[in-house]
Design a protein around this motif. Structure first.
Motif, PDB file in Angstrom:
ATOM      1  N   LEU A 127       0.820  -1.210   0.000  1.00 49.34           N
ATOM      2  CA  LEU A 127       0.000   0.000   0.000  1.00 49.34           C
ATOM      3  C   LEU A 127       0.857   1.265   0.000  1.00 49.34           C
ATOM      4  N   GLN A 128       1.994   1.216   0.678  1.00 49.20           N
ATOM      5  CA  GLN A 128       2.890   2.364   0.683  1.00 49.20           C
ATOM      6  C   GLN A 128       3.455   2.612  -0.711  1.00 49.20           C
ATOM      7  N   LYS A 129       3.768   1.539  -1.432  1.00 47.28           N
ATOM      8  CA  LYS A 129       4.266   1.686  -2.807  1.00 47.28           C
ATOM      9  C   LYS A 129       3.198   2.311  -3.702  1.00 47.28           C
ATOM     10  N   ILE A 130       1.952   1.882  -3.525  1.00 47.42           N
ATOM     11  CA  ILE A 130       0.848   2.458  -4.308  1.00 47.42           C
ATOM     12  C   ILE A 130       0.679   3.946  -3.975  1.00 47.42           C
ATOM     13  N   ALA A 131       0.732   4.261  -2.671  1.00 48.88           N
ATOM     14  CA  ALA A 131       0.572   5.652  -2.231  1.00 48.88           C
ATOM     15  C   ALA A 131       1.684   6.539  -2.786  1.00 48.88           C
ATOM     16  N   LEU A 275      -5.572  11.217  -2.929  1.00 44.29           N
ATOM     17  CA  LEU A 275      -5.860   9.783  -3.023  1.00 44.29           C
ATOM     18  C   LEU A 275      -4.707   8.976  -2.421  1.00 44.29           C
ATOM     19  N   ALA A 276      -3.486   9.433  -2.662  1.00 46.18           N
ATOM     20  CA  ALA A 276      -2.312   8.766  -2.083  1.00 46.18           C
ATOM     21  C   ALA A 276      -2.366   8.806  -0.562  1.00 46.18           C
ATOM     22  N   VAL A 277      -2.764   9.947  -0.023  1.00 48.16           N
ATOM     23  CA  VAL A 277      -2.890  10.087   1.431  1.00 48.16           C
ATOM     24  C   VAL A 277      -3.969   9.149   1.966  1.00 48.16           C
ATOM     25  N   LEU A 282      -5.464   4.422   4.951  1.00 50.97           N
ATOM     26  CA  LEU A 282      -6.097   3.095   4.986  1.00 50.97           C
ATOM     27  C   LEU A 282      -5.158   2.065   5.586  1.00 50.97           C
ATOM     28  N   GLU A 283      -3.894   2.119   5.161  1.00 52.22           N
ATOM     29  CA  GLU A 283      -2.913   1.185   5.724  1.00 52.22           C
ATOM     30  C   GLU A 283      -2.754   1.422   7.221  1.00 52.22           C
ATOM     31  N   ARG A 290      -5.554  -4.047  13.699  1.00 54.07           N
ATOM     32  CA  ARG A 290      -4.871  -5.306  14.008  1.00 54.07           C
ATOM     33  C   ARG A 290      -4.177  -5.239  15.364  1.00 54.07           C
ATOM     34  N   ALA A 291      -3.554  -4.080  15.648  1.00 50.06           N
ATOM     35  CA  ALA A 291      -2.867  -3.904  16.936  1.00 50.06           C
ATOM     36  C   ALA A 291      -3.841  -3.956  18.097  1.00 50.06           C
ATOM     37  N   LEU A 292      -5.003  -3.308  17.916  1.00 52.84           N
ATOM     38  CA  LEU A 292      -6.029  -3.325  18.970  1.00 52.84           C
ATOM     39  C   LEU A 292      -6.595  -4.736  19.165  1.00 52.84           C
TER      40      LEU A 292
END
Length: 298
Positions: A127-131, A275-277, A282-283, A290-292
């Motif tokens: 997702l970071q690569k897409i952003a 959109l990148a933000v 989203l990530e 997941r952490a919660l």
């Protein structure tokens, strides 16, 4: 955690208010507003440090400086980097560049990701690569359609990572770093006042803005205090995710109160960056959830 979320959002709201604040202090110049902000906020920050009983961190910093005198040069450089950012924060809304500056804050998380990969070999997720790809495409479109890229956007998006890397290299984080930066900037503003302000001008400014000038320092100090408490109370992922609240508020201030608008030639490039933000947010949201979930299972 709820307390941390509330404090983080309130801090962002106060920074949003500070974005509009220079309008209330017209016709003071950018430098004058900047100096008044530092001269009033630094004493307030010192009081907050004393109330929070964090003076031990400042004492440790003084000991480090005594052992490593050259550390002063690094601390001065750090304060200069922060001065540039704070000056743009005041200059942009006064000169019709509020949206361009807010775009820089939107790009900041993405530039932090890129700097992390370049300097600390941090791997990018899918997702970071897409952003990052969307942001690069947006910047490319902006340069293609307008022939340039807003300098204030670039300085904010690239300057803050350099500032944070400098702080990390100096191993001066948290309240000690804030105290150091504000202390040196305070000294610079005080010297500026000695040479450019006389007693009559000081009295004139305070009589014209007898509420707004003192409140400028109080709001700044409270915003930073909320920010630091929130960072201590929240998981890093959630704290980072809430960092997107501020640029959203800066955009709202620019559009609703500064009466700026996105021209047609900027819509595509700005849209790609926003959109990148959203992808990066989203990530961050997935990471926090997941952490919660893991925390509850324990």
């Amino acid at each position: 955690m709820i307390k941390g979320v509330i404090l983080s959002v309130l801090a962002s709201c106060l920074f949003g208010l500070l974005y509009y604040y220079p309008i209330l202090l017209q016709p003071l110049s950018v430098v004058d507003i900047f100096c008044w902000r530092l001269l009033t906020s630094f004493p307030a920050i010192v009081i907050l440090i004393l109330i929070a009983k964090k003076w031990s961190a400042i004492h440790s910093l003084f000991i480090r400086i005594k052992r490593q005198p050259l550390l002063i040069l690094g601390l001065l450089f750090s304060s200069v980097l922060l001065t540039i950012q704070m000056m743009i924060f005041i200059w942009a809304p006064l000169n019709g560049h509020g949206l361009s500056a807010s775009l820089g804050y939107f790009l900041l998380p993405l530039s932090m990701v890129l700097f992390g990969q370049l300097f600390y070999k941090e791997k990018l997720s899918s997702l970071q690569k897409i952003a990052v790809g969307l942001a690069v495409l947006g910047v490319t479109m902006e340069i293609y359609t307008t022939g340039a890229f807003s300098w204030e956007t670039a300085v904010i998006a690239l300057g803050y990572p350099i500032y944070f890397i400098t702080r990390r290299k100096l191993q001066i984080e948290g309240i000690a770093g804030t105290f150091s930066d504000f202390f040196f900037i305070f000294l610079g503003c005080f010297i500026y006042f000695l040479f450019h302000y006389d007693l009559h001008k000081v009295i004139n400014d305070l009589s014209l803005f007898h509420i707004f000038i003192p409140m400028l320092g109080v709001i700044t100090a409270i915003a930073f205090a909320m920010y630091f408490v929130a960072r201590r109370l929240l998981p890093m992922g959630l704290f980072g995710l809430l960092g997107y609240v501020e640029p959203v508020l800066l955009t709202i201030v620019s559009v609703l109160f500064l009466h700026e608008s996105v021209s047609s030639k900027h819509i595509i490039s700005y849209g790609l960056i926003w959109l990148a933000v959203c992808v990066l947010a989203l990530e961050g949201g997935v990471f926090v959830l997941r952490a919660l979930k893991r925390k509850r299972m324990r």
